[in-house]
Design an enzyme around this catalytic site. Structure first.
Site, PDB file in Angstrom:
ATOM      1  CE  LYS A  15      26.115  73.124 -33.898  1.00  0.00           C
ATOM      2  NZ  LYS A  15      27.427  73.072 -34.597  1.00  0.00           N
ATOM      3  NE  ARG A  91      23.274  72.794 -40.124  1.00  0.00           N
ATOM      4  CZ  ARG A  91      23.679  71.945 -39.180  1.00  0.00           C
ATOM      5  NH1 ARG A  91      22.900  71.616 -38.180  1.00  0.00           N
ATOM      6  NH2 ARG A  91      24.893  71.448 -39.227  1.00  0.00           N
ATOM      7  NE  ARG A 125      32.154  65.524 -35.644  1.00  0.00           N
ATOM      8  CZ  ARG A 125      31.200  66.447 -35.840  1.00  0.00           C
ATOM      9  NH1 ARG A 125      30.695  67.111 -34.807  1.00  0.00           N
ATOM     10  NH2 ARG A 125      30.793  66.721 -37.061  1.00  0.00           N
ATOM     11  NE  ARG A 158      28.749  63.898 -38.520  1.00  0.00           N
ATOM     12  CZ  ARG A 158      28.228  65.060 -38.172  1.00  0.00           C
ATOM     13  NH1 ARG A 158      28.014  65.322 -36.883  1.00  0.00           N
ATOM     14  NH2 ARG A 158      27.922  65.948 -39.070  1.00  0.00           N
ATOM     15  NE  ARG A 169      29.464  69.113 -41.905  1.00  0.00           N
ATOM     16  CZ  ARG A 169      30.209  68.427 -41.048  1.00  0.00           C
ATOM     17  NH1 ARG A 169      31.179  67.642 -41.477  1.00  0.00           N
ATOM     18  NH2 ARG A 169      29.976  68.515 -39.765  1.00  0.00           N
TER      19      ARG A 169
END
Ligand code: ADP
Ligand code: ADP
Ligand code: ZN
Length: 212
Positions: A15, A91, A125, A158, A169
């Site tokens: 996204k 969400r 990431r 992160r 998550r």
């Protein structure tokens, strides 16, 4: 009038990557609750009678930050944007309800990606703390290792991109956000795109939807 685009998908679906490209291509504002919350991780929300006292504590646990906090962020951001691509919100169904009272949408795009691929993407990431660009150590490395192509800032991992927090998550996504995807599907406005192609291929598919 600028376009109003909503990008949905699990954590790691792409996204952020695609929102950035869409914002550049169509001159839109990139409205993302994740970045907004990361910039306000230490904000005192103890007056809201919530479980934790700051957004950061929810984020590090992989849980959703209370609706009251995120709704206010989105309302503020959308009120000053003409066209936008919204990423990371809604969400849960309560947030979707809230959003429908704030704005109309021109396109709702859902990026679908398998869980195993999501875990590989998130644990590899690297992000730019300055401009928000996302990279991947293997799938989308920057030209110079550890440095943002766009602004030269040192990339970071992160705190919530560890395997155990990623699993949590994904669980939170299934429980709270999949019903949101179903909600837009039932309304007949959802366009599902295979998010497992190359970033270029995924971008082309989204542009086809947005331009249609
Ligand atoms: P989200 O905002 O949905 O969590 P990101 O855009 O940050 O997702 O992408 C998650 C990770 O996957 C990043 O490391 C990014 O570089 C990588 N990525 C994004 N799109 C693709 C793709 N099409 N193929 C492979 N890796 C991708
Ligand atoms: P991802 O890359 O997983 O899509 P984000 O950057 O969008 O992650 O979100 C990171 C964290 O910020 C979430 O795990 C959650 O704690 C919080 N967050 C972001 N958007 C929302 C939202 N709309 N509602 C509640 N919490 C949110
Ligand atoms: Zn950067």
């Amino acid at each position: 009038m600028g376009k109003h685009i909503l990008l949905l998908g699990p954590p790691g679906a792409g996204k952020g990557t695609q929102s950035k490209r869409l914002a550049d291509e169509f001159g839109l504002e990139h409205v993302t609750t994740g970045d907004a919350l990361r910039a306000n991780k230490g904000m005192d929300i103890s007056g809201m009678d919530t479980e934790y006292d700051t957004p950061g504590e929810y984020m590090d646990a992989g849980e959703l930050v209370p609706d009251e906090v995120v709704n206010a962020i989105v309302e503020e951001a959308l009120s000053s944007a003409d066209g936008y691509v919204l990423d990371g919100y809604p969400r849960n169904l309560e947030q979707a309800e809230e959003l429908s009272g704030m704005t109309d949408l021109d396109a709702v795009v859902y990026l679908s990606v398998d869980d195993d691929e999501l875990v590989d993407r998130l644990t590899g990431r690297r992000v730019c703390p300055e401009c928000g660009a996302s990279y991947h150590v293997e799938f989308e490395p920057p030209a110079e290792e550890g440095v943002c192509d766009e602004c030269g800032t040192e990339l970071v991992q992160r705190e919530d991109d560890t395997e155990s927090t990623v699993r949590e998550r994904l669980r939170v996504y299934q429980e709270n956000t999949e019903p949101v995807v179903e909600h837009y599907r039932e309304e007949g406005v959802l366009v599902e795109i295979d998010g497992e192609g190359t970033p270029d291929a995924v971008f082309e598919s989204i542009v086809d939807v947005v331009d249609a």
